[in-house]
Write an enzyme that holds these catalytic residues in place. Structure first.
Site, PDB file in Angstrom:
ATOM      1  N   ARG A   1       0.860  -1.182   0.000  1.00 19.20           N
ATOM      2  CA  ARG A   1       0.000   0.000   0.000  1.00 19.20           C
ATOM      3  C   ARG A   1       0.900   1.236   0.000  1.00 19.20           C
ATOM      4  O   ARG A   1       1.816   1.348   0.813  1.00 19.20           O
ATOM      5  CB  ARG A   1      -0.875   0.020   1.245  1.00 19.20           C
ATOM      6  CG  ARG A   1      -1.751   1.261   1.303  1.00 19.20           C
ATOM      7  CD  ARG A   1      -2.309   1.495   2.694  1.00 19.20           C
ATOM      8  NE  ARG A   1      -3.174   2.667   2.709  1.00 19.20           N
ATOM      9  CZ  ARG A   1      -3.401   3.395   3.802  1.00 19.20           C
ATOM     10  NH1 ARG A   1      -2.833   3.075   4.952  1.00 19.20           N
ATOM     11  NH2 ARG A   1      -4.196   4.442   3.757  1.00 19.20           N
TER      12      ARG A   1
ATOM     13  N   ASP B   1      -3.375   4.742  -2.791  1.00 15.35           N
ATOM     14  CA  ASP B   1      -4.671   5.205  -2.286  1.00 15.35           C
ATOM     15  C   ASP B   1      -5.296   6.252  -3.200  1.00 15.35           C
ATOM     16  O   ASP B   1      -6.518   6.401  -3.247  1.00 15.35           O
ATOM     17  CB  ASP B   1      -4.494   5.846  -0.900  1.00 15.35           C
ATOM     18  CG  ASP B   1      -4.459   4.831   0.225  1.00 15.35           C
ATOM     19  OD1 ASP B   1      -4.137   3.662  -0.047  1.00 15.35           O
ATOM     20  OD2 ASP B   1      -4.739   5.215   1.381  1.00 15.35           O
TER      21      ASP B   1
ATOM     22  N   ASN C   1     -13.032   5.577  10.917  1.00 15.29           N
ATOM     23  CA  ASN C   1     -12.447   6.677  11.679  1.00 15.29           C
ATOM     24  C   ASN C   1     -12.013   7.792  10.727  1.00 15.29           C
ATOM     25  O   ASN C   1     -12.158   8.970  11.002  1.00 15.29           O
ATOM     26  CB  ASN C   1     -11.265   6.177  12.508  1.00 15.29           C
ATOM     27  CG  ASN C   1     -10.856   7.176  13.561  1.00 15.29           C
ATOM     28  OD1 ASN C   1     -11.698   7.754  14.248  1.00 15.29           O
ATOM     29  ND2 ASN C   1      -9.563   7.429  13.678  1.00 15.29           N
ATOM     30  N   GLY C   2     -11.482   7.382   9.575  1.00 19.14           N
ATOM     31  CA  GLY C   2     -11.336   8.280   8.432  1.00 19.14           C
ATOM     32  C   GLY C   2     -12.509   7.983   7.517  1.00 19.14           C
ATOM     33  O   GLY C   2     -12.890   6.826   7.359  1.00 19.14           O
TER      34      GLY C   2
ATOM     35  N   ASP D   1     -14.923   6.459  18.618  1.00 21.74           N
ATOM     36  CA  ASP D   1     -15.469   5.132  18.331  1.00 21.74           C
ATOM     37  C   ASP D   1     -16.998   5.192  18.376  1.00 21.74           C
ATOM     38  O   ASP D   1     -17.582   5.562  19.401  1.00 21.74           O
ATOM     39  CB  ASP D   1     -14.945   4.126  19.361  1.00 21.74           C
ATOM     40  CG  ASP D   1     -15.274   2.687  19.007  1.00 21.74           C
ATOM     41  OD1 ASP D   1     -16.430   2.409  18.628  1.00 21.74           O
ATOM     42  OD2 ASP D   1     -14.385   1.828  19.126  1.00 21.74           O
TER      43      ASP D   1
ATOM     44  N   ARG E   1     -19.163   2.926  18.591  1.00 22.63           N
ATOM     45  CA  ARG E   1     -19.811   2.058  19.582  1.00 22.63           C
ATOM     46  C   ARG E   1     -20.013   2.825  20.884  1.00 22.63           C
ATOM     47  O   ARG E   1     -21.078   2.742  21.516  1.00 22.63           O
ATOM     48  CB  ARG E   1     -18.970   0.801  19.808  1.00 22.63           C
ATOM     49  CG  ARG E   1     -18.978  -0.152  18.621  1.00 22.63           C
ATOM     50  CD  ARG E   1     -17.937  -1.228  18.723  1.00 22.63           C
ATOM     51  NE  ARG E   1     -16.577  -0.677  18.656  1.00 22.63           N
ATOM     52  CZ  ARG E   1     -15.481  -1.400  18.491  1.00 22.63           C
ATOM     53  NH1 ARG E   1     -15.577  -2.717  18.388  1.00 22.63           N
ATOM     54  NH2 ARG E   1     -14.288  -0.833  18.438  1.00 22.63           N
TER      55      ARG E   1
ATOM     56  N   GLY F   1     -19.800   2.271   8.322  1.00 18.15           N
ATOM     57  CA  GLY F   1     -20.702   1.954   7.212  1.00 18.15           C
ATOM     58  C   GLY F   1     -21.190   0.520   7.225  1.00 18.15           C
ATOM     59  O   GLY F   1     -22.336   0.232   6.868  1.00 18.15           O
TER      60      GLY F   1
ATOM     61  N   ASN G   1     -21.196  -1.546  10.040  1.00 21.71           N
ATOM     62  CA  ASN G   1     -21.640  -2.081  11.329  1.00 21.71           C
ATOM     63  C   ASN G   1     -22.621  -1.221  12.115  1.00 21.71           C
ATOM     64  O   ASN G   1     -23.211  -1.708  13.074  1.00 21.71           O
ATOM     65  CB  ASN G   1     -20.413  -2.343  12.218  1.00 21.71           C
ATOM     66  CG  ASN G   1     -19.489  -3.385  11.617  1.00 21.71           C
ATOM     67  OD1 ASN G   1     -19.866  -4.538  11.468  1.00 21.71           O
ATOM     68  ND2 ASN G   1     -18.278  -2.974  11.258  1.00 21.71           N
TER      69      ASN G   1
ATOM     70  N   GLU H   1      -9.336  -4.072   1.519  1.00 23.91           N
ATOM     71  CA  GLU H   1      -8.243  -3.414   0.805  1.00 23.91           C
ATOM     72  C   GLU H   1      -7.074  -4.362   0.557  1.00 23.91           C
ATOM     73  O   GLU H   1      -6.402  -4.268  -0.470  1.00 23.91           O
ATOM     74  CB  GLU H   1      -7.803  -2.165   1.574  1.00 23.91           C
ATOM     75  CG  GLU H   1      -8.870  -1.065   1.539  1.00 23.91           C
ATOM     76  CD  GLU H   1      -8.549   0.132   2.407  1.00 23.91           C
ATOM     77  OE1 GLU H   1      -7.772   0.983   1.971  1.00 23.91           O
ATOM     78  OE2 GLU H   1      -9.085   0.205   3.529  1.00 23.91           O
TER      79      GLU H   1
END
Length: 397
Positions: free
Chosen positions: A90, A147, A210-211, A282, A284, A332, A334, A384
Site C-alpha cells: 500500500r 490510495d 475513523n477516516g 469510536d 460504539r 458503514g 456495522n 483493501e
C-alpha cells in the site's frame, strides 16, 4: 500464487499472506511499536493469535520477524520464502504521477519520494517498507498500489480549487482523494452483487470509518470524492474536522495562541466526533452515549450523518442521478442506526430502507433498501488487502 500484502505505517506494519487463486487469507497480523520495544501479532488461518514481544529497531527487523513467523515449522503458513511469489505494498500518495498500480522499480520509488510533501507521515513509511522487503526478498516482484490512483480519473472541474492557478502549477495543490483502493473495490463488488453493469452505472460509495470519505463512481470511474489535497477535507470524521471555513484557523490561532502546527493538530487529532462529543471517536461508544441521552454525543452523530447525506446528495447531482449507494468500512458496515439516519435525508431520491434488514446487517454484504426503492442501497464490506492482492496478480501473475 501467494501474495504478501504490506501496509507500512511510521511505527506499525500490517500484513496478510493471501493465496490469490482461492483468495484465502493464509496468515495475517501486525507489528506495533517499531523503533520502540516491538510487538508482533501473528495468526495463521484457523489458529489462535500469537504475540511476540521483541526489539524492532527498524522496519527491516519487523519484516524479518514477519517472514520468520510465516515459515515457522510449527505454525507457519508456508514451508519456505520461495512460496511467496509477490509482495503488494500500500502506498498512500501517488500524486498525479500514478493513475494505476505499478511494478516497483528505482524510478517508481524516486517518483513516490517526490510526493512525500503531500503525505509526509505516510509516504516515507511506505518507502521504508518497500526497501526493507527488497533487502530481505531481493528476487521477489513488488507492486505499489496507491490510495490516490482510483481518483485520478476526476475531471479538472472536480479537482481544481478556487486558488491562484500558479499554486497548482508550482506545488500541485489540487484534490487528490484517498481510500481509493477501497472505493474501487467496493464499487466493483457493489455492481457485481446488485447485478449491475459497472460500465453503465452511477454508484456512490460511502467509506465510513475513523477516516471517512464519499466518492461518485460513474461507469466504473471516479468523478469526484470528498477528501482533498489531504485526508482532512470532506466529512466530519473520528478526530478530523472535515470541511470548515478556512478563516476559523486564523481565529482559533489568535484566541488559543497557537502556531500553524498547533492549529493543524487540533483539526486532525482533536476535532471530529471525538472533539464534538467529548466521548470518543469510536461509534460504539458514541451510540451508547447517544442512547443515554448525552446531548453532545447526539449532536456529533447528527452532524456526522447530515454531512454524509449532503455529500451523497451532491454526488447524485454531479452524476445526474444515482443507481446505487454502497456503505462500507467500520461505521458503514456495522452501525445501522447511522445508516438509517443518513438515508432519512434522501427520500427525495426515492430511497426506501428495509429497517429490519438494515438493523440486523453487520459486516456482511446485504441489500438494505426495499424492492420498490428507486435507488438500491447496500452494505459491502471493504477488503483493501484483497484488492491489493488482485492488483499485484494483475501486474505480475
Amino acid at each position: 500464487m501467494n501474495v504478501l500484502v504490506i501496509n507500512c505505517g511510521s511505527s506499525s506494519l500490517k500484513y496478510q499472506l493471501i493465496n490469490s487463486d482461492s483468495e484465502e487469507v493464509l496468515a495475517k497480523g501486525l507489528c506495533e511499536r517499531i523503533g520502540i520495544d516491538g510487538r508482533l501479532v501473528y495468526q495463521k488461518e484457523g489458529l489462535d493469535k500469537e504475540i511476540t514481544e521483541a526489539p524492532m529497531p527498524t522496519h527491516k527487523e519487523a519484516i524479518q520477524m514477519v517472514l520468520d513467523a510465516l515459515v515457522n515449522p510449527k505454525t507457519g503458513a508456508v514451508k519456505s520464502l520461495a512460496e511467496i511469489d509477490a509482495v503488494g505494498h500500500r502506498v498512500v500518495h501517488g500524486g498525479e504521477k500514478f493513475s494505476d498500480s505499478v511494478v516497483i522499480t528505482e524510478e517508481v520509488i524516486a517518483q513516490v519520494e517526490e510526493c512525500n510533501d503531500l503525505a509526509p507521515l505516510h509516504n516515507p513509511a511506505n518507502i521504508i517498507g518497500i526497501r526493507a522487503c527488497q533487502a530481505l526478498m531481493p528476487n521477489v516482484p513488488m507492486v505499489g498500489v496507491f490510495d490516490t490512483a482510483f481518483h485520478q480519473t476526476m475531471p479538472e472541474k472536480a479537482y481544481l480549487y478556487g486558488l491562484p492557478y500558479e499554486y497548482y502549477e508550482k506545488y500541485k495543490v489540487r484534490r487528490y482523494g484517498f481510500h481509493g483502493t477501497s472505493h474501487s473495490f467496493v464499487s466493483k463488488e457493489a455492481a457485481s452483487y446488485l447485478g449491475m453493469d459497472l460500465n453503465n452505472s452511477k454508484i456512490i460509495v460511502a467509506h465510513l470509518g475513523n477516516g471517512a470519505s464519499v466518492s461518485a463512481v460513474l461507469n466504473g470511474k471516479c468523478v469526484d470524492t470528498s477528501m482533498g489535497l489531504t485526508p482532512l477535507e470532506g466529512l466530519v470524521m473520528g478526530t478530523r474536522s472535515g470541511d470548515i471555513d478556512p478563516s476559523i484557523m486564523e481565529f482559533i490561532a489568535k484566541k488559543e495562541n497557537l502556531d500553524i502546527d498547533g492549529v493543524m493538530n487540533v483539526l486532525n487529532k482533536k476535532s471530529g466526533v471525538a472533539g464534538m462529543s467529548g466521548v470518543s471517536s469510536d461509534f460504539r461508544d458514541l451510540e451508547a452515549a447517544y442512547n443515554e441521552g448525552n446531548e453532545r454525543a447526539i449532536a456529533a452523530v447528527e452532524v456526522f450523518s447530515y454531512r454524509v447525506a449532503k455529500y451523497i446528495g451532491a454526488y447524485a447531482a454531479a452524476m445526474n442521478g444515482v443507481d446505487a449507494i454502497a456503505f462500507t468500512a467500520g461505521i458503514g458496515e456495522n452501525t445501522s442506526f447511522v445508516r438509517e439516519k443518513i438515508m432519512a435525508y434522501l427520500g427525495y431520491l426515492g430511497i426506501k430502507i428495509d429497517r429490519v434488514t438494515n438493523d440486523k446487517t453487520r459486516g456482511v454484504e446485504a441489500l438494505i433498501s426495499t424492492a420498490d426503492s428507486s435507488v438500491k442501497v447496500c452494505v459491502i464490506p471493504t477488503n483493501e488487502e484483497l484488492a491489493i492482492c488482485r492488483e499485484t496478480v494483475k501486474l505480475v501473475g
